[in-house]
Design a protein around this motif. Structure first.
Motif, PDB file in Angstrom:
ATOM      1  N   ILE A 224      47.750  39.948  42.152  1.00 51.03           N
ATOM      2  CA  ILE A 224      47.187  40.314  41.030  1.00 51.03           C
ATOM      3  C   ILE A 224      47.995  39.978  39.675  1.00 51.03           C
ATOM      4  N   PRO A 225      49.257  40.281  39.704  1.00 49.77           N
ATOM      5  CA  PRO A 225      49.600  39.543  38.496  1.00 49.77           C
ATOM      6  C   PRO A 225      49.708  37.977  38.174  1.00 49.77           C
ATOM      7  N   ALA A 226      49.647  37.461  39.398  1.00 52.56           N
ATOM      8  CA  ALA A 226      49.572  35.784  39.245  1.00 52.56           C
ATOM      9  C   ALA A 226      48.036  35.493  38.835  1.00 52.56           C
ATOM     10  N   TYR A 227      47.148  36.429  39.194  1.00 52.92           N
ATOM     11  CA  TYR A 227      45.769  36.040  38.734  1.00 52.92           C
ATOM     12  C   TYR A 227      45.558  36.265  37.355  1.00 52.92           C
ATOM     13  N   SER A 228      46.401  37.215  36.836  1.00 55.33           N
ATOM     14  CA  SER A 228      46.154  37.589  35.378  1.00 55.33           C
ATOM     15  C   SER A 228      46.706  36.281  34.746  1.00 55.33           C
ATOM     16  N   LYS A 229      47.685  35.418  35.161  1.00 56.03           N
ATOM     17  CA  LYS A 229      47.965  34.321  34.490  1.00 56.03           C
ATOM     18  C   LYS A 229      47.151  33.054  34.742  1.00 56.03           C
ATOM     19  N   LEU A 230      46.698  33.058  35.887  1.00 56.43           N
ATOM     20  CA  LEU A 230      45.815  32.036  36.509  1.00 56.43           C
ATOM     21  C   LEU A 230      44.573  32.027  35.843  1.00 56.43           C
ATOM     22  N   LEU A 231      43.750  33.226  35.962  1.00 59.33           N
ATOM     23  CA  LEU A 231      42.437  33.557  35.672  1.00 59.33           C
ATOM     24  C   LEU A 231      42.267  34.156  34.241  1.00 59.33           C
ATOM     25  N   HIS A 232      43.371  34.208  33.547  1.00 57.92           N
ATOM     26  CA  HIS A 232      43.078  35.138  32.125  1.00 57.92           C
ATOM     27  C   HIS A 232      42.379  36.466  32.273  1.00 57.92           C
ATOM     28  N   LEU A 233      43.010  37.100  33.265  1.00 56.54           N
ATOM     29  CA  LEU A 233      42.656  38.593  33.322  1.00 56.54           C
ATOM     30  C   LEU A 233      43.688  39.605  32.909  1.00 56.54           C
ATOM     31  N   SER A 234      43.179  40.975  32.773  1.00 58.39           N
ATOM     32  CA  SER A 234      44.166  41.959  32.159  1.00 58.39           C
ATOM     33  C   SER A 234      44.994  42.285  33.608  1.00 58.39           C
ATOM     34  N   GLY A 235      46.256  42.901  33.148  1.00 62.19           N
ATOM     35  CA  GLY A 235      47.387  42.988  34.361  1.00 62.19           C
ATOM     36  C   GLY A 235      46.724  44.321  34.903  1.00 62.19           C
ATOM     37  N   HIS A 236      47.483  44.584  36.008  1.00 66.52           N
ATOM     38  CA  HIS A 236      47.101  45.739  37.107  1.00 66.52           C
ATOM     39  C   HIS A 236      47.177  46.946  36.022  1.00 66.52           C
ATOM     40  N   SER A 237      48.183  47.067  35.172  1.00 62.14           N
ATOM     41  CA  SER A 237      48.453  48.333  34.397  1.00 62.14           C
ATOM     42  C   SER A 237      47.404  48.614  33.221  1.00 62.14           C
ATOM     43  N   ALA A 238      46.365  47.662  33.106  1.00 59.39           N
ATOM     44  CA  ALA A 238      45.436  48.047  31.823  1.00 59.39           C
ATOM     45  C   ALA A 238      44.464  48.725  32.327  1.00 59.39           C
ATOM     46  N   LEU A 239      43.726  49.123  31.354  1.00 60.36           N
ATOM     47  CA  LEU A 239      42.433  49.929  31.445  1.00 60.36           C
ATOM     48  C   LEU A 239      41.351  49.622  32.286  1.00 60.36           C
ATOM     49  N   ARG A 240      41.063  48.398  31.948  1.00 59.66           N
ATOM     50  CA  ARG A 240      39.966  47.550  33.016  1.00 59.66           C
ATOM     51  C   ARG A 240      40.753  46.520  33.687  1.00 59.66           C
ATOM     52  N   SER A 241      41.335  47.057  34.569  1.00 59.95           N
ATOM     53  CA  SER A 241      42.529  46.167  35.391  1.00 59.95           C
ATOM     54  C   SER A 241      41.600  45.694  36.694  1.00 59.95           C
ATOM     55  N   CYS A 242      40.598  46.319  37.361  1.00 57.11           N
ATOM     56  CA  CYS A 242      39.763  45.990  38.235  1.00 57.11           C
ATOM     57  C   CYS A 242      39.091  44.578  37.956  1.00 57.11           C
ATOM     58  N   PRO A 243      39.394  43.369  38.604  1.00 56.05           N
ATOM     59  CA  PRO A 243      38.772  42.115  38.427  1.00 56.05           C
ATOM     60  C   PRO A 243      37.315  42.162  38.992  1.00 56.05           C
ATOM     61  N   TYR A 244      36.715  43.034  39.584  1.00 55.42           N
ATOM     62  CA  TYR A 244      35.631  42.987  40.372  1.00 55.42           C
ATOM     63  C   TYR A 244      34.343  43.747  39.663  1.00 55.42           C
ATOM     64  N   CYS A 245      34.950  44.959  39.277  1.00 57.55           N
ATOM     65  CA  CYS A 245      33.912  45.931  38.637  1.00 57.55           C
ATOM     66  C   CYS A 245      34.153  46.358  37.274  1.00 57.55           C
TER      67      CYS A 245
END
Length: 590
Positions: free
Chosen positions: A336-357
């Motif tokens: 998940i941390p690598a996805y945050s950098k690769l796909l420009h997503l919020s980190g796993h500690s964010a309020l919207r941390s789920c990348p699917y829903c």
């Protein structure tokens, strides 16, 4: 002759066709493939290999000559063995290899053909090596100074204004290993190309590999990216990247990011072997050993080559004729941390941390972190576990989580890029969990929701560590009790303060940590804190019993596990991989 890219001016992905019919127009995917088939079938353009490779280069008489008169070892084998030792021993220098070659050349029967230095050995096999491209990079990872871009002749970065050179030397560089020549070598080598045509071993009704699944098969069906193409002529790729610290001490951390491609439809026995895995490059660390600020400039190089190799001709050694090969990047395997950098997503500690829903986390002020309380969303609608009793949210969940479409996500990312300032962008990211567009969106077949498959290793390992910490009460304290009180759960364990009580269970840790926690929680140190036992933690006697059971488990010699007191010393579990940790838990609680 043909290439593809995404037309950002339209909501529908377009493919860039450069055939004689379209002459560089943006066309739909079906039109692109139809024109490609028509052009090659009518032979209006010659089907010439894009990259030339002749397997006969390995059969050069000079390279296959004996090392010395009467020797069974050829010159190529001897040089290859020395260079293999050199490449696998990272502390070995070029001068050390030169000394080894000189010593061995003197000890071998005279005369002999062994090169006397590293330079001579490299020049001997230079024509067999894969070409490398070296680029100058901004020290802050803003741009790559490539010849075919507007940044080619600049002496400083146009974004951060940092100089390109320091004392006449490039401050930062990136070496890229192109994909095309390696595919040409693979298809041009008969024994390697034959592996692509080997029959896949499968068991009817059993999912034994990713290639047995419906997602993989959909790529070759109508509407798929490899539609109407023979499987051996397709190169589906999977991308992996993550930060790597080559040093043992974090004080001298030098974080680098390797970009690795895996050829998905290779036989499973060799797919994950280091040789067939395709290292595209290693993104170097930034100033003072910190990790790169962004991966975008480096991914741009990879994406441009993938677009150029969408459909391209190669010499097929198994067939003995040129064939058109299709290449596509269709899978991403990162944590998940690598996805945050690769796909420009919020980190796993964010309020919207789920990348699917669209699930939104809950910020817990007691624990000072985001927690996710919607932990029944994966259950069937009518499952009894959806009742509110015992869960953080005391209501009944009657629907599954919703998600956004690929097009909706694209529009939200474009909106992020158009926002005028950093404050508005941070607010948009907090609401959506997205941080703007990224380089991989240029691929016309890119669909993050379908192609993103998180690496479960960290999830399983961390989950088991958290369960162990919960069982032994490692992180139990006032903050945990306050969190449970905020959700109105387990009233029997809530914090009670009583100055008349002299024997209390203080927070674990040193006196200094205890004092700091008491100050943070605004608790009077003279007031006793009563922490009642929790229903999920083991007592000291129960932990001793659990340790005895963990030490008595018998493991197979194939498993690198040592029985021991894993409950009182849970760090010993960190030496196991996630699968073995799960096996340990299963045996411990049976």
């Amino acid at each position: 002759m043909f290439s593809s890219a995404e037309n950002t001016q339209s909501n529908n992905p377009k493919w860039y066709c450069k055939c004689g019919i379209c002459n560089g127009k943006w066309v739909p995917k079906r039109t692109f493939h139809r024109h490609t088939d028509e052009v090659f079938s009518n032979k209006t353009v010659p089907l010439l290999p894009k990259y030339q490779f002749d397997e006969a280069a390995y059969r050069d008489e000079n390279l296959l000559s004996p090392l010395f008169s009467g020797a069974n070892t050829t010159l190529l084998e001897a040089v290859t063995q020395h260079l293999h030792v050199f490449s696998t021993n990272h502390g070995m220098s070029k001068s050390a290899l030169t000394d080894v070659l000189k010593t061995e050349k003197r000890t071998l029967p005279q005369p002999n053909n062994l090169p006397a230095s590293y330079k001579e050995a490299k020049d001997l096999i230079k024509h067999l090596l894969i070409p490398l491209y070296k680029y100058d990079v901004c020290v802050n990872d803003c741009v790559v100074y490539r010849d075919n871009t507007e940044f080619a002749g600049l002496q400083s970065c146009p974004k951060c204004k940092e100089p390109r050179y320091f004392n006449g030397k490039v401050r930062k560089s990136f070496t890229y290993m192109p994909l095309g020549p390696r595919l040409a070598r693979w298809f041009g080598t008969f024994n390697l190309c034959k592996l692509l045509y080997a029959e896949k071993i499968s068991v009817r009704g059993t999912l034994t590999d990713f290639v047995d699944g419906s997602l993989y098969n959909s790529w070759f069906q109508t509407g798929g990216v490899f539609e109407a193409t023979e499987e051996p002529l397709c190169v589906p790729l999977s991308l992996f990247t993550d930060g790597v610290n080559p040093n043992k001490h974090t004080s001298s951390q030098k974080s680098m990011w390797p970009l690795i491609l895996t050829w998905i439809n290779l036989p499973r026995t060799i797919r994950q072997v280091m040789g067939p895995m395709l290292l595209m490059g290693i993104i170097p660390s930034g100033p003072k050993g910190c990790e790169p600020k962004t991966l975008e400039p480096y991914l741009e190089i990879l994406i441009e080559e993938l677009l150029d190799l969408t459909e391209f001709p190669l010499q097929n050694a198994y067939i003995g004729a040129p064939t058109t090969v299709k290449v596509a990047l269709l899978q991403f395997l990162c944590d998940i941390p690598a996805y945050s950098k690769l796909l420009h997503l919020s980190g796993h500690s964010a309020l919207r941390s789920c990348p699917y829903c669209n699930e939104v986390g809950h910020y817990c002020h007691s624990l000072k972190k985001t927690i996710h309380v919607s932990n029944r969303h994966f259950l069937p609608i009518g499952d009894k576990m959806r009742e509110g009793t015992g869960f953080a949210l005391q209501d009944r969940e009657t629907k599954n989580p919703t998600t956004i479409s690929n097009e909706q996500e694209k529009q939200m990312r474009l909106k992020y890029d158009r926002l005028p300032n950093k404050t508005q962008k941070q607010k948009h990211q907090k609401e959506t969990g997205l941080k703007g567009t990224y380089a991989l969106m240029k691929l016309p077949y890119h669909n993050r929701l379908h192609q993103m498959q998180p690496d479960g290793m960290h999830t399983i390992a961390d989950f088991i560590s958290h369960v162990m910490d919960m069982l032994i009460g490692k992180h139990d304290g006032v903050n945990v009790r306050s969190c449970e009180k905020s959700f109105n759960r387990f009233p029997e364990i809530w914090v009670q303060r009583n100055s008349a009580v002299t024997e209390a269970l203080p927070p674990q840790g040193t006196k200094r940590n205890k004092k700091r926690r008491l100050n943070e929680e605004n608790v009077n140190p003279e007031e006793s804190i009563v922490l009642h036992p929790t229903p999920w933690s083991l007592s000291k006697e129960q932990i001793k019993t659990a340790d005895a059971r963990a030490a008595s488990i018998t493991y197979s010699i194939a498993h690198n596990i040592s029985p021991g007191p894993h409950f009182s010393k849970p760090w010993t579990l960190r030496t196991m991989n996630a699968k073995l940790q799960a096996s340990f838990f299963k045996q411990s609680f049976n």
